[in-house]
Write an enzyme that holds these catalytic residues in place. Structure first.
Site, PDB file in Angstrom:
ATOM      1  N   ASP A 292      -4.657   7.589 -10.810  1.00 39.78           N
ATOM      2  CA  ASP A 292      -5.585   6.750 -10.262  1.00 39.78           C
ATOM      3  C   ASP A 292      -6.697   7.286  -9.583  1.00 39.78           C
ATOM      4  O   ASP A 292      -6.635   8.068  -8.498  1.00 39.78           O
ATOM      5  CB  ASP A 292      -5.097   5.824  -8.976  1.00 39.78           C
ATOM      6  CG  ASP A 292      -5.859   4.995  -8.157  1.00 39.78           C
ATOM      7  OD1 ASP A 292      -5.903   3.730  -8.714  1.00 39.78           O
ATOM      8  OD2 ASP A 292      -6.575   5.183  -7.436  1.00 39.78           O
TER       9      ASP A 292
ATOM     10  N   LYS B  79     -12.437   2.954 -11.023  1.00 36.57           N
ATOM     11  CA  LYS B  79     -12.836   1.842 -10.249  1.00 36.57           C
ATOM     12  C   LYS B  79     -14.430   1.881 -10.106  1.00 36.57           C
ATOM     13  O   LYS B  79     -15.000   2.957 -10.078  1.00 36.57           O
ATOM     14  CB  LYS B  79     -12.436   2.079  -8.792  1.00 36.57           C
ATOM     15  CG  LYS B  79     -10.800   2.220  -8.873  1.00 36.57           C
ATOM     16  CD  LYS B  79     -10.445   2.292  -7.310  1.00 36.57           C
ATOM     17  CE  LYS B  79      -9.172   2.690  -7.149  1.00 36.57           C
ATOM     18  NZ  LYS B  79      -8.941   4.074  -6.978  1.00 36.57           N
TER      19      LYS B  79
ATOM     20  N   HIS C 210     -13.841  -1.898  -6.958  1.00 36.84           N
ATOM     21  CA  HIS C 210     -13.437  -1.035  -5.841  1.00 36.84           C
ATOM     22  C   HIS C 210     -13.345  -1.652  -4.529  1.00 36.84           C
ATOM     23  O   HIS C 210     -12.420  -1.672  -3.833  1.00 36.84           O
ATOM     24  CB  HIS C 210     -14.258   0.137  -5.733  1.00 36.84           C
ATOM     25  CG  HIS C 210     -13.576   1.403  -5.109  1.00 36.84           C
ATOM     26  ND1 HIS C 210     -13.869   2.860  -5.658  1.00 36.84           N
ATOM     27  CD2 HIS C 210     -12.548   1.380  -4.191  1.00 36.84           C
ATOM     28  CE1 HIS C 210     -13.063   3.263  -4.880  1.00 36.84           C
ATOM     29  NE2 HIS C 210     -12.503   2.762  -4.001  1.00 36.84           N
TER      30      HIS C 210
HETATM   31  P1  NAD Z   1      -1.690   8.876   1.258  1.00 37.93           P
HETATM   32  O1  NAD Z   1      -0.988   7.671   1.982  1.00 37.93           O
HETATM   33  O2  NAD Z   1      -1.199   9.112  -0.295  1.00 37.93           O
HETATM   34  O3  NAD Z   1      -1.477  10.181   2.014  1.00 37.93           O
HETATM   35  C1  NAD Z   1      -1.792  11.417   1.391  1.00 37.93           C
HETATM   36  C2  NAD Z   1      -1.618  12.679   2.435  1.00 37.93           C
HETATM   37  O4  NAD Z   1      -0.384  12.507   2.835  1.00 37.93           O
HETATM   38  C3  NAD Z   1      -1.759  13.955   1.912  1.00 37.93           C
HETATM   39  O5  NAD Z   1      -3.196  14.323   1.772  1.00 37.93           O
HETATM   40  C4  NAD Z   1      -1.038  14.760   2.746  1.00 37.93           C
HETATM   41  O6  NAD Z   1      -1.694  15.027   3.810  1.00 37.93           O
HETATM   42  C5  NAD Z   1       0.284  13.768   3.314  1.00 37.93           C
HETATM   43  N1  NAD Z   1       1.264  13.810   2.083  1.00 37.93           N
HETATM   44  C6  NAD Z   1       1.416  13.565   0.682  1.00 37.93           C
HETATM   45  N2  NAD Z   1       2.718  13.926   0.301  1.00 37.93           N
HETATM   46  C7  NAD Z   1       3.536  14.383   1.460  1.00 37.93           C
HETATM   47  C8  NAD Z   1       4.768  15.013   1.676  1.00 37.93           C
HETATM   48  N3  NAD Z   1       5.439  14.515   0.590  1.00 37.93           N
HETATM   49  N4  NAD Z   1       5.032  15.186   2.850  1.00 37.93           N
HETATM   50  C9  NAD Z   1       4.259  15.163   3.891  1.00 37.93           C
HETATM   51  N5  NAD Z   1       3.230  14.923   3.697  1.00 37.93           N
HETATM   52  C10 NAD Z   1       2.613  14.529   2.538  1.00 37.93           C
HETATM   53  O7  NAD Z   1      -3.311   8.894   1.370  1.00 37.93           O
HETATM   54  P2  NAD Z   1      -4.571   8.394   0.280  1.00 37.93           P
HETATM   55  O8  NAD Z   1      -4.927   9.574  -0.471  1.00 37.93           O
HETATM   56  O9  NAD Z   1      -5.446   7.760   1.144  1.00 37.93           O
HETATM   57  O10 NAD Z   1      -4.123   7.225  -0.561  1.00 37.93           O
HETATM   58  C11 NAD Z   1      -3.408   7.547  -2.003  1.00 37.93           C
HETATM   59  C12 NAD Z   1      -4.381   7.181  -3.115  1.00 37.93           C
HETATM   60  O11 NAD Z   1      -4.783   5.762  -3.184  1.00 37.93           O
HETATM   61  C13 NAD Z   1      -5.709   8.086  -3.113  1.00 37.93           C
HETATM   62  O12 NAD Z   1      -5.344   9.024  -3.597  1.00 37.93           O
HETATM   63  C14 NAD Z   1      -6.450   6.877  -3.970  1.00 37.93           C
HETATM   64  O13 NAD Z   1      -6.012   7.111  -5.425  1.00 37.93           O
HETATM   65  C15 NAD Z   1      -5.997   5.619  -3.491  1.00 37.93           C
HETATM   66  N6  NAD Z   1      -6.805   4.912  -2.482  1.00 37.93           N
HETATM   67  C16 NAD Z   1      -7.490   3.973  -2.735  1.00 37.93           C
HETATM   68  C17 NAD Z   1      -8.679   3.406  -1.917  1.00 37.93           C
HETATM   69  C18 NAD Z   1      -9.321   2.158  -2.337  1.00 37.93           C
HETATM   70  O14 NAD Z   1     -10.157   1.642  -1.589  1.00 37.93           O
HETATM   71  N7  NAD Z   1      -9.023   1.512  -3.710  1.00 37.93           N
HETATM   72  C19 NAD Z   1      -8.777   3.881  -0.742  1.00 37.93           C
HETATM   73  C20 NAD Z   1      -7.805   5.058  -0.573  1.00 37.93           C
HETATM   74  C21 NAD Z   1      -7.112   5.388  -1.211  1.00 37.93           C
END
Ligand code: NAD
Length: 279
Positions: free
Chosen positions: A46, A76, A109
């Site tokens: 993604d 997106k 998006h």
């Molecule tokens: P997430 O909830 O996936 O959290 C990621 C963070 O959690 C990492 O940076 C790390 O600090 C921690 N983490 C990950 N794996 C871990 C583990 N096994 N143990 C401990 N800590 C851990 O947050 P995100 O990146 O905001 O969301 C995931 C994906 O969603 C994004 O990369 C993106 O692709 C998508 N996203 C989309 C939108 C949108 O507006 N459509 C907005 C935000 C994110």
């Protein structure tokens, strides 16, 4: 090797339920971590124009040795590109950066209600799907009202709505609207961005019970309630750990306890799509 189950869209195409998200990953890092994700077993990536790493994702795809048919790639449309003609142009540019001939899923998006161009933008996505340039089309950060409007004005139901969703903000209303209308729900920030949620005592207890980590328990909850889920990490061991959540099966009591962590609107981390305006 374990592989993700697929969920089927209303258009007949399928999406791997567990994918890998690359928000806040530098373009030059994206190539490395997406390769690591492929090695861990992920086949669904993604990205978004605004993440600035479509080219890095594209390099990882090109050097992966995996066939195009095995992969599921989402990107997106950014807010400033909303509108019919500008969407067609932005799509082609994203596809070029990714180095792909067709995309699996293209999303609007953000709703951007003040801008109010999302219906014309949706018509452009319908056109791109008709032309065969993208297999499936959907939206992100859409409200019930936004979904109703594009459906009423075009007759085309989005395949998926990607929204902020984690145990502190479990989006029951949008999930049930999606389920009733054939729209899959995809969770962004599924781990609550790795903050307080992963230290929650209820999650810790369930993790201990299953010999799993808190992140695995949260991902297993998403999978159990039918979400498509795209956790992010740039640490190889966590990329693997998150994928291994596929092996964690929660029972009804675990799921109910995690459902109880919902904090309603107070649990939201990101912008509220009903009012947010990035222009
Ligand atoms: P997430 O909830 O996936 O959290 C990621 C963070 O959690 C990492 O940076 C790390 O600090 C921690 N983490 C990950 N794996 C871990 C583990 N096994 N143990 C401990 N800590 C851990 O947050 P995100 O990146 O905001 O969301 C995931 C994906 O969603 C994004 O990369 C993106 O692709 C998508 N996203 C989309 C939108 C949108 O507006 N459509 C907005 C935000 C994110």
């Amino acid at each position: 090797m374990t592989s993700s189950p697929n969920l089927t869209f209303n258009d007949g195409n399928a999406i791997p339920q567990l994918g890998y998200g690359v928000w806040q990953v530098e373009d030059n890092v994206a190539e490395k971590v997406v390769r690591q994700a492929f090695e861990a077993g992920y086949r669904h990536i993604d990205t978004a124009k605004i993440y600035g790493n479509e080219a890095g994702v594209g390099r990882a795809i090109a050097s992966s040795g995996l066939s195009r048919e095995e992969l599921f790639i989402t990107t997106k449309l950014w807010n400033s590109d909303q509108g019919f003609d500008s969407t067609l142009k932005a799509f082609d540019e994203s596809l070029d950066r990714l180095g792909l001939e067709t995309l699996d899923l293209y999303l609007i998006h953000w709703l951007q209600p003040k801008q109010d161009k999302f219906v014309d933008t949706w018509k452009a996505l319908i056109e791109l799907q008709k032309q065969g340039k993208v297999k499936s089309i959907g939206v992100s950060n859409f409200t019930v009202e936004g979904l109703q409007r594009i459906i009423e004005e075009t007759g085309v139901v989005p395949a998926i709505n990607q929204i902020e969703l984690h145990p502190f903000f479990n989006q029951a209303e949008l999930r049930s609207f999606g389920a009733a209308n054939g729209i899959l729900t995809q969770a962004w920030s599924p781990l609550g961005q790795g903050g307080e949620l992963l230290g929650d005592p209820a999650i810790a207890q369930i993790a201990a019970k299953h010999g799993a980590t808190p992140a695995q328990v949260v991902i297993a909850w998403h999978l159990a309630i039918g979400n498509v889920v795209i956790p992010k990490s740039v640490t190889e061991s966590r990329i693997q750990e998150n994928f291994a959540a596929l092996n964690v099966t929660l029972d009804e009591a675990d799921i109910a306890a995690i459902n109880d962590l919902d904090r309603g609107a107070e649990g939201r981390i990101g912008p509220n799509p009903a009012v947010s305006d990035f222009a």
